[in-house]
Design a protein around this motif. Structure first.
Motif, short mmCIF file in Angstrom:
data_model
loop_
_atom_site.label_atom_id
_atom_site.label_comp_id
_atom_site.label_asym_id
_atom_site.label_seq_id
_atom_site.Cartn_x
_atom_site.Cartn_y
_atom_site.Cartn_z
N SER A 142 3.72 14.26 34.80
CA SER A 142 4.19 14.85 33.53
C SER A 142 4.54 13.79 32.49
O SER A 142 4.91 14.13 31.37
N GLY A 143 4.45 12.51 32.85
CA GLY A 143 4.68 11.44 31.88
C GLY A 143 6.00 10.71 32.05
O GLY A 143 6.83 11.07 32.89
N ILE A 144 6.17 9.70 31.26
CA ILE A 144 7.39 8.88 31.29
C ILE A 144 8.51 9.66 30.62
O ILE A 144 8.39 10.13 29.49
N ASP A 145 9.65 9.80 31.34
CA ASP A 145 10.76 10.56 30.79
C ASP A 145 12.01 9.72 30.54
O ASP A 145 13.07 10.27 30.21
N ALA A 146 11.90 8.40 30.66
CA ALA A 146 13.03 7.53 30.35
C ALA A 146 12.52 6.13 30.02
O ALA A 146 11.50 5.70 30.55
N ILE A 147 13.22 5.47 29.14
CA ILE A 147 12.90 4.09 28.77
C ILE A 147 14.15 3.24 28.99
O ILE A 147 15.26 3.64 28.59
N GLU A 148 13.95 2.09 29.62
CA GLU A 148 15.05 1.15 29.83
C GLU A 148 14.69 -0.19 29.22
O GLU A 148 13.57 -0.69 29.39
N VAL A 149 15.63 -0.77 28.49
CA VAL A 149 15.43 -2.09 27.89
C VAL A 149 16.74 -2.86 28.00
O VAL A 149 17.81 -2.28 27.85
N THR A 150 16.63 -4.14 28.29
CA THR A 150 17.81 -5.00 28.38
C THR A 150 17.88 -5.86 27.13
O THR A 150 16.89 -6.47 26.72
N ILE A 151 19.07 -5.90 26.53
CA ILE A 151 19.26 -6.66 25.29
C ILE A 151 20.39 -7.67 25.46
O ILE A 151 21.22 -7.56 26.37
N GLY A 152 20.39 -8.65 24.58
CA GLY A 152 21.45 -9.65 24.52
C GLY A 152 21.64 -10.06 23.07
O GLY A 152 20.93 -9.59 22.17
N LEU A 153 22.60 -10.93 22.83
CA LEU A 153 22.87 -11.41 21.48
C LEU A 153 22.12 -12.71 21.23
O LEU A 153 21.94 -13.53 22.13
N THR A 154 21.67 -12.90 19.99
CA THR A 154 21.05 -14.17 19.62
C THR A 154 22.12 -15.25 19.59
O THR A 154 23.30 -14.95 19.40
N PRO A 155 21.76 -16.52 19.77
CA PRO A 155 22.76 -17.60 19.75
C PRO A 155 23.54 -17.62 18.44
O PRO A 155 22.97 -17.54 17.36
#
Length: 198
Positions: free
Chosen positions: A83-96
């Motif tokens: 039925s397809g992709i039902d969630a997206i996960e992404v990891t983020i951080g702060l720039t220096p």
């Protein structure tokens, strides 16, 4: 010559030259004092203006540059690959050098070719239909804020027509409360698996 009591007296003459010099000196001193006060006021205003313009430049740079950066891959999760992709996960951080980010005031916007933009707001550790979850990477602890050297995993749920099928292009825009939005576009693969690297 005037004779007084039998003794001759010289006639005295008065000159105003000394008073004129004294008056000129007083006027000169007054001009110097007024000029000094005026120059102090002008210099103070100049320093204040340059300080304000410097603050404006710093604020402009802060608003124009994104404080958010992506760490690692974007993952598409499918509870039922058919039925397809039902969630997206992404990891983020702060720039220096970026200041701490308030995740509770951040929004995430999802859109694709056939889906109008959906805006997700902070939902703690649980993702809902219009809320994203934000947890410290590798844990289930809610992350209401993010500081330097911290990584936050954002999870959004896709429902109904928002689910991503094969070869589907989508856009994700992470909007912090300060700084520019971080936007990226991806296309799903030719086959959908339980875990997909997008």
């Amino acid at each position: 010559m005037v004779i007084t009591n039998g003794a001759p007296m010289r006639e005295q003459k008065f000159s105003s030259c000394a008073f004129t010099g004294l008056e000129a000196a007083i006027v000169l001193i007054a001009f110097v004092v007024v000029a000094a006060v005026f120059s102090y006021v002008v210099l103070g205003a100049g320093f204040f203006t340059s300080q304000k313009s410097q603050e404006t430049v710093y604020k402009s740079v802060e608003q124009a540059t994104s404080n958010i950066q992506m760490v690692g891959n974007v993952y598409g999760l499918a509870s039922d690959p058919a039925s397809g992709i039902d969630a997206i996960e992404v990891t983020i951080g702060l720039t220096p050098g970026a200041p701490d980010a308030d995740i509770t005031k951040m929004t995430v916007m999802f859109s694709s070719d056939n889906v109008t933009p959906i805006i997700y707001t902070y939902g703690g550790a649980t993702a809902g239909s219009t809320q994203f979850s934000a947890v410290q990477s590798g844990t289930t602890t809610a992350a209401p804020s993010m500081s330097q050297n911290e990584q936050i995993t954002i999870h959004i749920t896709l429902e109904g027509s928002a689910k991503l099928t094969e070869n589907k292009r989508y856009n994700l825009e992470i909007r912090p409360n300060k700084g520019a939005a971080y936007t990226f576009s991806r296309t799903t693969g030719a086959r959908i698996f339980a875990t997909n690297t997008l």
